[in-house]
Design a protein around this motif. Structure first.
Motif: not given
Length: 773
Positions: A510-516, A555-570
């Protein structure tokens, strides 16, 4: 006390538990170098410079290739990893530039990383050459990372321009008037790793090269093509299909190599009734730990990004138990940022990284030093790929070891139990279809934008006028009707305002990617990227995303803006998502029906997929400890598929009810998806299978096998013509499997496919063997 590789190998040979799982152990004897003198035509100044660089003589294949190129013969060089293929093109190119300062060369590598890697070696030789000549040889990389300030100098003064197919397609060919100096004096076009150019990517590449040759012809240059490849069955044919030029093949390797041990290892069965084997991931970790613990530099290949992270986690835990630095084990895969990957490559070269877990991203010829051990976790799908991955170890004249650790999949089990197939069958053929109508349409637009077409011109015409697309003028007439080109006099001129190359992707992904984006700290940081199809499986909300062995909660996948927000966990688990798929047939390209009532076909389909739920899988035990729902939009894929149908009365013919038929079809779908890669040059991740007890399209019991890449890569057509062989191999595998009612190694786990799935699948295969198209 640390053991040498010979000592570890000797210990393994005396280890009964290890040897009981070895289905084949081959020793490939060491080979002495076969040397040759520099061809007499080579400029003395270049010979002296190479001598200062440590190159006093050539290997025989290098000398043969150089002589061929010096006679203006396009040449394909096919020798193993680390056999010095780069000198086969660097020497004739530098010789020509020393002789004529205006001479130019274009180097094409399939990835930016490989291009950057190769230019370092070229620069080292050029520094030596510059001492003896009155001008400086300029070599530049031209890609998306090249600063704007440097681009003008590259266009005007670059003797050697190093780029990739995508940049050639969008950044050079459409702007050829800015590259006059290059095209007027272009003597050589180097294409490395040509085995990568197959399927859609290869078909696009062939058309890009047609456009390149057309522009060269406009500027009155006739460059020689130099192609390099890993081992495939048809290197000359592929090189000729890509370039449209007659090729001289150089395939007798004169480079030395040390003794190599090659092992097929099948993990032990832990539940014979269910046919369950010990986890190949855990077996790989255990075997790799033995070598890494003795400071033997090791590369572990695995097929998926998820498995890279799981194995990386396990091996780092092993290092900590051994009181060693866990940071000396690194992961390497798509989605890591470029600076991260360069750092890992440097660590492998300087020895600070003792082990790396990688997808096939490190299968290419990037310089990663002198590895001693290659462990392949799961058969990579093709003999060619397996040879390329195993070739990453043993790059000096020392003993090396390659081990393929089989998973429970039917394909892996077939290889493990039929070693003659792997060791004695020639590697697969690479297939391209440069004349695919949709691709031709796209590239004819690009070519018309670059230069007007004459009314008697055939696109793709070779310099010897032996080839060309007969339908060129018909396609141009269609484009005129669409308002894209206009006929004026005897020329077709581009008239659209759009810029065609930018809308055409050469890759099947796919041409588009999700940025993490990592939000662990106050300042947000991009840690990776992932394509849209994989994103719905790996970075949906509440997924555990693994990066460099570290778990991150999504934490969230913003599909329209192609962004995934994450945080470090154990956490002590990872997540595994499930897809629900539906398929509709749009067009039938070819079909056949037998007297038995069975039929098959292949054609264009649209597949809709929806990630529905995810499971939480505990590390090490791999048990399911929870689940959750996924809320994402459907993904739609236009591709090609192969299908086969059974007659209406199949239930009565094989003596089963409707539910049992459904179970048998599930088993066959599992089997096909896993065993089909034996017959096509692809990986099991390239295809998916869907069984239907009553298909809306065929109105009969049907199994669809579709390609997982947009547009397909020709595998459906190959399956259509090779399906009889798939049936025979599938029946052989089921009969030889020791489970009672189905297992992951044949038709799938009986809890998923039903208790009678194996029996019914075998009846269906027996019935199909009567099929004679």
């Amino acid at each position: 006390m640390k053991l040498t590789i010979e000592q570890v190998i000797d210990r393994l040979q005396r280890d009964e538990s290890f040897m009981s799982c070895v289905t084949e152990w081959r020793q490939i004897p060491a080979q002495e170098a076969e040397f040759a003198d520099f061809p007499a035509e080579i400029d003395e100044r270049l010979v002296r410079a190479l001598g200062r660089h440590g190159i006093k003589r050539l290997y025989s294949h290098q000398a043969e290739a150089i002589r061929s190129v010096l006679t203006a013969q396009s040449t394909a060089i096919v020798t193993p990893t680390s056999s010095g293929k780069t000198l086969c093109y660097n020497i004739p190119v530098l010789h020509a530039i020393i002789q004529t300062a205006e001479a130019r060369a274009l180097y094409l590598f399939p990835t930016k990383a490989l291009a950057q890697d190769q230019i370092h070696e070229l620069h080292a030789i050029i520094q030596q050459v510059d001492e003896d000549i009155p001008f400086s040889i300029k070599s530049y990389t031209f890609d998306g990372d090249t600063p704007a300030s440097a681009r003008k100098a590259i266009k005007s003064s670059g003797h050697i321009v190093v780029t990739n197919p995508d940049m050639l397609h969008t950044g050079i060919l459409p702007h050829h008037t800015q590259w006059v100096k290059l095209f007027e004096n272009l003597r050589f076009i180097v294409i490395d790793e040509i085995h990568q150019y197959r399927g859609v990517f290869g078909s696009h590449m062939a058309n890009v090269l047609r456009r390149l040759k057309r522009i060269c012809q406009f500027y009155n240059s006739t460059p020689v093509f130099i192609c390099c490849s890993a081992t495939i069955a048809n290197p000359r044919e592929l090189a000729e299909q890509l370039t449209g030029e007659k090729m001289m093949l150089v395939d007798k390797n004169g480079a030395p190599h040390g003794k190599k041990h090659f092992i097929l290892y099948n993990p032990p069965v832990v539940n014979r009734e269910l046919g369950i084997r010990r986890s190949f991931i855990q077996e790989t970790q255990r075997i790799a730990a033995d070598f890494i613990g003795n400071d033997l530099q090791t590369i572990v290949f695995t097929r998926s990004r998820m498995n890279v992270e799981i194995l990386l986690t396990y091996l780092r835990e092993t290092m900590r138990r051994l009181t060693k630095q866990s940071a000396r084990i690194r992961g390497y895969r798509g989605g890591y940022l470029p600076l991260e990957r360069r750092d890992i490559e440097r660590g492998l070269r300087d020895g600070s990284v003792i082990g790396v877990v990688s997808t096939n991203a490190l299968e290419l010829g990037i310089d990663i030093g002198q590895l001693q051990v290659a462990i392949i976790a799961g058969y990579p799908g093709t003999i060619s790929s397996a040879l390329q991955q195993s070739g990453r170890a043993g790059r000096r004249q020392e003993t090396s070891l390659a081990i393929i650790v089989s998973s429970s999949s039917p394909l892996d089990q077939y290889i493990a139990n039929n070693p003659h197939y792997f060791f004695e069958r020639s590697p697969e053929s690479a297939v391209i279809d440069a004349d695919n109508l949709l691709l031709l349409l796209s590239h004819l637009k690009c070519a018309a934008f670059e230069l007007p077409f004459s009314t008697d011109e055939r696109f793709g015409l070779s310099f010897d006028h032996s080839q060309g697309v007969d339908s060129t003028q018909e396609i141009l007439q269609y484009l005129e009707e669409s308002g894209v080109v206009h006929l004026s006099g005897d020329k077709w001129h581009w008239m659209s305002e759009t810029y065609p190359a930018e809308s055409i992707s050469l890759r099947s992904a796919a041409e588009e990617n999700i940025v993490i984006i990592d939000r662990t700290n106050v300042q947000e940081k991009v840690i990776g990227e992932i394509d849209l199809f994989a994103a719905q499986l790996m970075v949906h909300q509440d997924a555990i995303y693994l990066h460099e062995g570290k778990p991150f909660h999504v934490d969230a996948l913003d599909w329209p803006r192609r962004k995934a927000y994450v945080h470090s966990v154990k956490v002590d688990y990872y997540t595994d998502a499930e897809l629900k798929c539906d398929l509709k047939v749009l067009d039938v390209f070819e079909s056949a029906e037998a007297e038995s009532g069975c039929s098959c076909g292949y054609g264009e389909v649209v597949v809709t997929s929806l990630a529905t739920m995810y499971k939480k899988i505990k590390f090490h035990t791999h048990e399911n400890i929870g689940w959750g729902k996924i809320h994402l939009p459907e993904c739609e894929l236009h591709t090609t598929a192969f299908w086969h149908c059974f007659p209406d009365e199949v239930q009565a013919l094989i003596g089963v009810n409707k539910d049992e038929l459904g179970d048998g079809l599930k088993g066959l779908a599992h089997l096909y998806r896993n065993i089909a890669p034996l017959f096509i040059m692809g990986d099991r991740s390239d295809i998916s299978a869907l069984p239907m007890v009553r298909s809306p399209f065929t109105e009969r019991a049907t199994i669809y096998i579709w390609e997982q890449v947009p547009g397909g890569i020709g595998q459906s057509k190959k399956l259509y013509h090779l399906f009889d062989s798939v049936i025979v191999a599938g029946r052989e595998l089921i009969q030889s499997c020791g489970c009672q009612n189905g297992c992951p190694s044949c038709v799938g786990p009986q809890l998923e496919v039903g208790e009678r799935s194996k029996e019914v699948a075998l009846r269906l295969l027996d019935y199909m063997l009567k099929w004679n198209r």
